[in-house]
Write an enzyme that holds these catalytic residues in place. Structure first.
Site, PDB file in Angstrom:
ATOM      1  N   SER A   1      -9.266   2.421   3.486  1.00 49.23           N
ATOM      2  CA  SER A   1      -8.340   3.088   2.591  1.00 49.23           C
ATOM      3  C   SER A   1      -7.490   2.141   1.758  1.00 49.23           C
ATOM      4  O   SER A   1      -6.835   2.562   0.801  1.00 49.23           O
ATOM      5  CB  SER A   1      -7.429   4.027   3.387  1.00 49.23           C
ATOM      6  OG  SER A   1      -6.606   3.324   4.290  1.00 49.23           O
TER       7      SER A   1
ATOM      8  N   SER B   1      -9.677   0.330   7.718  1.00 47.35           N
ATOM      9  CA  SER B   1      -9.139   0.396   6.356  1.00 47.35           C
ATOM     10  C   SER B   1      -8.634  -0.917   5.775  1.00 47.35           C
ATOM     11  O   SER B   1      -8.300  -0.973   4.599  1.00 47.35           O
ATOM     12  CB  SER B   1      -8.018   1.437   6.289  1.00 47.35           C
ATOM     13  OG  SER B   1      -8.532   2.724   6.468  1.00 47.35           O
TER      14      SER B   1
ATOM     15  N   LYS C   1       0.844  -1.192   0.000  1.00 48.99           N
ATOM     16  CA  LYS C   1       0.000   0.000   0.000  1.00 48.99           C
ATOM     17  C   LYS C   1       0.880   1.242   0.000  1.00 48.99           C
ATOM     18  O   LYS C   1       1.877   1.311   0.723  1.00 48.99           O
ATOM     19  CB  LYS C   1      -0.912  -0.036   1.234  1.00 48.99           C
ATOM     20  CG  LYS C   1      -1.947   1.073   1.320  1.00 48.99           C
ATOM     21  CD  LYS C   1      -2.831   0.837   2.535  1.00 48.99           C
ATOM     22  CE  LYS C   1      -3.787   1.978   2.812  1.00 48.99           C
ATOM     23  NZ  LYS C   1      -4.624   1.725   4.005  1.00 48.99           N
TER      24      LYS C   1
END
Length: 469
Positions: A157, A181, A82
């Site tokens: 996220s 997230s 990520k």
């Protein structure tokens, strides 16, 4: 419906990450062949999904060709990190135009722990600006789309990671969770998403300096065993201190659990009908298996909602005013998106409340953990309603309206971040339109084994939603 699937007849097939690693170890195919297959799949679907923040294929292919991976259980498996986590050579952009594209000069501590599993990083995945919202949408670039239906949000996220894994482009990808997230995009995209106990894995660079560290690193996967193997590898690299040892959890235990069922959002109101039906259906399955189910309200005061949103706003204010020190010396606050700027302004209106917010969040931790004096597991929906269409949480929309929608949507997950307790979202149901619905299970500090054992059982009893079906 526009569904995007990368599954095809190559060496990856429909295997999960453990299956791919087994194929590499057995010599059925090489790590380089696995990496090339993953890149071909990414190239096939990413024009529609917009899930790649940085393409690092040349280094990934060179690493695969050399075959020099740590001896973890996922050695050679293609993956991505990520793009809010430092990986040497990749610019850590945090999903924001305010951050310059400066390549990281070193891995952060967690990255080294992640690499101990043996996964091969081929690039970085998208996230909304600084991970502050629950949809991977932007004001300056196309949104990351849900592969189940590209008109819908993929969550956030860790949205890019979830989109690529759900589509079959990658078998596993890195994710992290500061308010849901990992679990939110897992719910939206039909994946397994476990948020570990605080400090079960090495702390993130972002979380280390916070008065209450909300952030836990993990992965999104298509199988329970992938998540279990990841967590076992993390513990072999750096055993967690002060909590039960966690080796490899390989299946259900048969243990009958005391389960607290929470169906009422702390924000008030009712669940939407499809989420409610899914929740009750799995509750009936759990009861039929001999688990004790009791309905309880979330034992946290309603003021928790304001306290968490005040703390959330504090994080945005810190980025807004101290981004050059916290993120990069080239940070340009004039390029912040409207949602981040709105959160920062919201903090300024209530900065005086900060000491009480911290006290209140610590009090809510005691209240929430008190449930585990009587129960082994807390069961709820992952989200307050089914996955919304892209635009519903538009970061460029009216701030007050979008913020209220977000609070109602992300109502069940934050309690585990402030308390540090582990929680997992499982893809146990679908809407009439065919979108996944995530259901959520939480346990007390250090009790990931309980969650994984239950997840294995539910995976066997009610097959997870699969995009290929």
């Amino acid at each position: 419906m526009t569904k995007v699937s990368a599954f095809t007849d190559d060496c990856l097939g429909e295997s999960d990450a453990v299956g791919v690693a087994q194929g590499i170890r057995a010599g059925d195919f090489s790590a380089e062949e696995a990496a090339r297959a993953a890149l071909a799949r990414i190239d096939a679907v990413n024009p529609e999904l917009n899930a790649v923040a940085f393409d690092d294929r040349e280094r990934g292919l060179a690493r695969a060709a050399a075959g020099d991976f740590p001896a973890g259980s996922l050695a050679g498996v293609p993956s991505m990190i990520k793009n809010n986590t430092g990986f040497a050579g990749i610019p850590t952009m945090h999903g924001s135009a305010a951050v310059p594209p400066t390549p990281a000069t070193a891995n952060e501590k967690f990255t080294d722990q992640l690499l101990a599993s043996g996964i091969n990083i081929l690039g970085a995945t998208t996230l909304p600006a600084f991970g502050l919202t629950a949809t991977t949408e932007f004001v300056d670039r196309p949104p990351t789309r849900n592969p189940w239906h590209t008109d819908y949000s993929c969550g956030a996220s860790s949205g890019g990671s979830a989109a690529l894994v759900a589509a079959g482009a990658l078998p596993i990808a890195h994710a992290n969770d500061g308010g849901g997230s990992i679990r939110i995009p897992a719910a939206c995209c039909g994946l397994v998403g476990l948020k570990p106990t605080r400090d079960r894995v090495v702390a993130s660079a972002e979380g280390e300096g916070l008065p209450i560290d909300l952030i836990s690193n993990g992965v999104v996967t298509r199988s329970v065993r992938d998540t279990a193997h990841f967590l076992a590898d993390m513990q072999r690299y750096a055993p967690a201190k002060g909590m039960p040892d966690l080796g490899l959890v390989e299946g259900p235990s048969g243990r009958k659990l005391r389960i607290a069922l929470i169906s009422e959002p702390i924000t008030g109101g009712l669940l939407d009908p499809e989420t409610s039906v899914a929740l009750e259906s799995v509750a009936e399955l759990l009861a039929a298996q001999g688990h004790m189910i009791d309905r309880v309200p979330l034992p946290v005061e309603r003021s928790y909602v304001q306290q968490f949103t005040d703390y959330w706003s504090l994080l945005a204010f810190g980025l807004d005013r101290f981004g050059k020190r916290l993120i990069d010396k080239g940070f340009d606050r004039s390029k912040l998106d409207p949602f981040t700027a709105g959160l920062s302004k919201q903090f300024l209106r209530r900065f005086w409340a900060t000491p009480g917010v911290l006290m209140g969040l610590r009090k809510s931790t005691k209240q929430f953990r008190g449930l585990f004096d009587s129960f082994d597991v807390v069961y709820s929906p992952t989200l307050g309603h089914v996955t919304p269409k892209i635009g519903y949480l538009d970061p460029g929309g009216d701030f007050d309206e979008i913020f209220e929608r977000l609070v109602q949507y992300v109502t069940f997950t934050p309690a585990n971040n402030t308390s540090g307790t582990p929680a997992i979202s499982l893809p146990l149901a679908q809407t009439k339109a065919g979108l996944p619905i995530g259901l959520h299970f939480a346990a007390d500090l250090g009790q990931e084994q309980t969650l994984l054992e239950l997840a294995y059982d539910l995976e066997a009893q009610r097959h997870f939603a699969r995009i290929q079906d």
